[in-house]
Design a protein around this motif. Sequence first.
Motif, PDB file in Angstrom:
ATOM      1  N   ASN A 157      -9.305   0.598  -8.594  1.00 62.49           N
ATOM      2  CA  ASN A 157      -9.671  -0.314  -7.463  1.00 62.49           C
ATOM      3  C   ASN A 157      -9.524  -0.090  -6.147  1.00 62.49           C
ATOM      4  O   ASN A 157      -9.713  -0.467  -5.316  1.00 62.49           O
ATOM      5  N   SER A 174     -18.448  -2.132  -7.419  1.00 62.16           N
ATOM      6  CA  SER A 174     -17.664  -1.654  -6.165  1.00 62.16           C
ATOM      7  C   SER A 174     -18.843  -0.953  -4.870  1.00 62.16           C
ATOM      8  O   SER A 174     -18.489  -0.513  -4.034  1.00 62.16           O
ATOM      9  N   ASP A 227     -22.136 -13.579  -0.610  1.00 64.90           N
ATOM     10  CA  ASP A 227     -22.305 -14.379   0.715  1.00 64.90           C
ATOM     11  C   ASP A 227     -21.381 -14.144   1.721  1.00 64.90           C
ATOM     12  O   ASP A 227     -21.456 -14.041   2.878  1.00 64.90           O
ATOM     13  N   MET A 228     -20.020 -14.069   1.185  1.00 64.57           N
ATOM     14  CA  MET A 228     -18.905 -13.857   2.424  1.00 64.57           C
ATOM     15  C   MET A 228     -18.938 -12.428   2.956  1.00 64.57           C
ATOM     16  O   MET A 228     -18.736 -12.311   4.197  1.00 64.57           O
ATOM     17  N   SER A 245     -11.137 -13.006  -0.522  1.00 59.27           N
ATOM     18  CA  SER A 245     -11.803 -12.029  -1.415  1.00 59.27           C
ATOM     19  C   SER A 245     -11.365 -10.690  -1.229  1.00 59.27           C
ATOM     20  O   SER A 245     -11.408 -10.341  -0.030  1.00 59.27           O
ATOM     21  N   VAL A 246     -11.141  -9.853  -2.275  1.00 62.87           N
ATOM     22  CA  VAL A 246     -10.660  -8.683  -2.281  1.00 62.87           C
ATOM     23  C   VAL A 246     -11.806  -7.720  -1.650  1.00 62.87           C
ATOM     24  O   VAL A 246     -11.588  -7.053  -0.506  1.00 62.87           O
ATOM     25  N   GLY A 247     -13.081  -7.929  -2.171  1.00 62.34           N
ATOM     26  CA  GLY A 247     -14.198  -6.964  -1.647  1.00 62.34           C
ATOM     27  C   GLY A 247     -14.669  -7.254  -0.168  1.00 62.34           C
ATOM     28  O   GLY A 247     -14.837  -6.542   0.530  1.00 62.34           O
ATOM     29  N   ASP A 258      -7.044  -9.669 -13.503  1.00 59.98           N
ATOM     30  CA  ASP A 258      -7.229  -8.370 -14.225  1.00 59.98           C
ATOM     31  C   ASP A 258      -6.419  -8.105 -15.498  1.00 59.98           C
ATOM     32  O   ASP A 258      -6.687  -7.247 -16.429  1.00 59.98           O
ATOM     33  N   ILE A 285      -9.757 -17.156 -10.795  1.00 63.09           N
ATOM     34  CA  ILE A 285     -10.487 -16.211  -9.902  1.00 63.09           C
ATOM     35  C   ILE A 285     -12.028 -16.459 -10.364  1.00 63.09           C
ATOM     36  O   ILE A 285     -12.941 -16.328  -9.358  1.00 63.09           O
ATOM     37  N   ARG A 327     -11.748  -5.207 -18.688  1.00 62.59           N
ATOM     38  CA  ARG A 327     -10.521  -5.745 -19.349  1.00 62.59           C
ATOM     39  C   ARG A 327     -10.452  -6.516 -20.416  1.00 62.59           C
ATOM     40  O   ARG A 327      -9.424  -6.140 -21.358  1.00 62.59           O
TER      41      ARG A 327
HETATM   42  N1  EPU Z   1     -16.637 -14.317  -4.158  1.00 60.21           N
HETATM   43  C1  EPU Z   1     -17.509 -15.107  -3.566  1.00 60.21           C
HETATM   44  N2  EPU Z   1     -18.216 -14.639  -2.461  1.00 60.21           N
HETATM   45  C2  EPU Z   1     -18.290 -13.319  -2.168  1.00 60.21           C
HETATM   46  C3  EPU Z   1     -17.316 -12.570  -2.718  1.00 60.21           C
HETATM   47  C4  EPU Z   1     -16.310 -13.049  -3.946  1.00 60.21           C
HETATM   48  O1  EPU Z   1     -17.905 -16.147  -4.069  1.00 60.21           O
HETATM   49  O2  EPU Z   1     -18.793 -13.032  -1.312  1.00 60.21           O
HETATM   50  C5  EPU Z   1     -15.748 -15.092  -5.335  1.00 60.21           C
HETATM   51  C6  EPU Z   1     -16.058 -14.206  -6.556  1.00 60.21           C
HETATM   52  O3  EPU Z   1     -17.214 -14.701  -7.252  1.00 60.21           O
HETATM   53  C7  EPU Z   1     -14.745 -14.432  -7.212  1.00 60.21           C
HETATM   54  C8  EPU Z   1     -13.678 -14.629  -6.299  1.00 60.21           C
HETATM   55  O4  EPU Z   1     -14.749 -14.770  -5.078  1.00 60.21           O
HETATM   56  O5  EPU Z   1     -15.035 -15.807  -7.987  1.00 60.21           O
HETATM   57  C9  EPU Z   1     -13.034 -13.226  -6.106  1.00 60.21           C
HETATM   58  O6  EPU Z   1     -13.838 -12.212  -5.951  1.00 60.21           O
HETATM   59  P1  EPU Z   1     -13.235 -10.973  -5.169  1.00 60.21           P
HETATM   60  O7  EPU Z   1     -14.343 -10.592  -4.236  1.00 60.21           O
HETATM   61  O8  EPU Z   1     -11.741 -11.090  -4.816  1.00 60.21           O
HETATM   62  O9  EPU Z   1     -13.277  -9.895  -6.336  1.00 60.21           O
HETATM   63  P2  EPU Z   1     -14.145  -8.404  -6.172  1.00 60.21           P
HETATM   64  O10 EPU Z   1     -13.663  -7.853  -4.862  1.00 60.21           O
HETATM   65  O11 EPU Z   1     -15.463  -8.629  -6.470  1.00 60.21           O
HETATM   66  C10 EPU Z   1     -12.091  -7.225  -7.195  1.00 60.21           C
HETATM   67  C11 EPU Z   1     -11.675  -6.114  -8.151  1.00 60.21           C
HETATM   68  C12 EPU Z   1     -11.860  -6.780  -9.545  1.00 60.21           C
HETATM   69  C13 EPU Z   1     -10.658  -8.049  -9.503  1.00 60.21           C
HETATM   70  C14 EPU Z   1     -11.038  -8.836  -8.241  1.00 60.21           C
HETATM   71  C15 EPU Z   1      -9.712  -9.972  -8.040  1.00 60.21           C
HETATM   72  C16 EPU Z   1     -12.466  -3.795  -7.403  1.00 60.21           C
HETATM   73  C17 EPU Z   1     -13.536  -3.024  -7.662  1.00 60.21           C
HETATM   74  N3  EPU Z   1     -12.656  -5.054  -8.035  1.00 60.21           N
HETATM   75  O12 EPU Z   1     -13.404  -7.666  -7.275  1.00 60.21           O
HETATM   76  O13 EPU Z   1     -11.406  -6.060 -10.403  1.00 60.21           O
HETATM   77  O14 EPU Z   1     -10.836  -8.789 -10.551  1.00 60.21           O
HETATM   78  O15 EPU Z   1     -11.065  -7.953  -7.043  1.00 60.21           O
HETATM   79  O16 EPU Z   1      -8.569  -9.436  -7.794  1.00 60.21           O
HETATM   80  O17 EPU Z   1     -11.783  -3.889  -6.737  1.00 60.21           O
HETATM   81  C18 EPU Z   1     -11.777  -5.107 -12.502  1.00 60.21           C
HETATM   82  O18 EPU Z   1     -10.858  -4.056 -12.305  1.00 60.21           O
HETATM   83  O19 EPU Z   1     -11.770  -4.994 -14.220  1.00 60.21           O
HETATM   84  C19 EPU Z   1     -12.265  -6.051 -11.742  1.00 60.21           C
HETATM   85  C20 EPU Z   1     -13.249  -6.879 -12.039  1.00 60.21           C
END
Ligand code: EPU
Length: 419
Positions: free
Chosen positions: A23, A93, A124-125, A164-166, A308, A330, A374
């Motif tokens: 990640n 990703s 959306d974010m 949000s991480v992403g 995770d 989450i 996972r």
């Molecule tokens: N969310 C929204 N809108 C957005 C973005 C996110 O509603 O525009 C919500 C998501 O639906 C979720 C929450 O916010 O309910 C958290 O999502 P986040 O954006 O933080 O997660 P991500 O960036 O999609 C990364 C990791 C995930 C990990 C999560 C939380 C990567 C590639 N993926 O996902 O990793 O679970 O952060 O820590 O970095 C994994 O490795 O198995 C994995 C799923």
Amino acid sequence: MQKFVITGGNRLGGEIELQGCKNSALPIMAAAVLVQGKCILESCPNLTDVYSAARIINSLGCKCSVAGKIAEIDASAVSGSAIPEKLMGEMRSSIMFVGAILGRTGQCTFSIPGGCELGPRPIDMHLAAFSKLGAEISENGGEITCRLPKGRGHGSKISLSFPSVGATENIILCSVLAEGETVVNNAAREPEICDMCRFLRACGAKIKGDGESRIVIEGVEKLHGCEYCIMPDRIAGATYLAMTAAAGGAMILKNACIAEMEPFISVLEQTGCYICTADNRIYLRRGGRLKAIRDRIRTMPHPGFPTDAQAVLMAALAAADGTSVFEENIFDCRYRHTDALIKMGADIQVMGKAAVIRGVKGLHGADVEATDLRGGAAMAVAALGAEGTTSIGCINHIDRGYEKFEDNITSLGGRISRV
Ligand code: EPU
């Protein structure tokens, strides 16, 4: 379709070296698209998601090769700004490339990303943030185009409704080459974001505050190439520790990121495992039976307990003495592995966000299928602690995130084969 066949019931013992982090490798590969020069990434994990990222980079007219643990990316010239739909669908990703391509070329066309099905995963974010950085966004038959009319974004103040991480990573990627200062409030604090920022700083970016909830990015004109070593994978580390906790025995995890794994380690210790850390190594020993965890295990953004690691810890606790309760905060749908654990003899009840795990005396082997990355790893954790043989199908999910999965388990003395 390949399967893992695992025969459990024997204690584990030995040492393994932790892989580079998926990640952070993926957003760092996206970040390399911003760089007018060559980047060399060390400790890059060999994973199907990394190969997907390499294909996206090559589809943009840049050069990316992965050999051994080294990825070389040369984005001196970028000739495209569209991410092919097929590649977008391969992993979540792929969305990170949007911020990077937009930042570099002023435009990006893409479709909705794929990835593990953990419930709705909207973007959306991400889109709202691109818009604040100056992008015009249009949609045509499922194809989204973001365009910066001046070719370059402008700094902005962005407050996320959830860390949000992403979205945090995408804002950074889109703003490092923008004009002026960008401030992200309620930013995610995951260590992988810091890793990406360290890489970007090594390329000349000006970023402050990563690892805190307020990040400030001052746009620069250009980034230069660098050599960078990707951090170890705290979730892969948690998975191997959970395996030894489930099966019993003792192991050493080398090249571990101890501080980043602390939220997981502090919970795992409550199961009665003896854990000792020193010099990037984690030693874990489980003698008697595992104890249930008394307090509710709530998944939270970092530095809370990581979502995770929820599935792999649950698999170990399925055969602990007593009842443990998880609360998944989450993702809406991150208990899909529980049916497989129940098939293996676990007593698990899911009620909305909560999962109640009443520890049973022992699990038994069964034929199961990985539901997601996972979740699939959790089935392997359960299988190593179970009596008899488990067959895990759909292991393409596991291959997305674990390098040399069966080799690592074999070197710990686990009985696993890929068939
Ligand atoms: N969310 C929204 N809108 C957005 C973005 C996110 O509603 O525009 C919500 C998501 O639906 C979720 C929450 O916010 O309910 C958290 O999502 P986040 O954006 O933080 O997660 P991500 O960036 O999609 C990364 C990791 C995930 C990990 C999560 C939380 C990567 C590639 N993926 O996902 O990793 O679970 O952060 O820590 O970095 C994994 O490795 O198995 C994995 C799923």
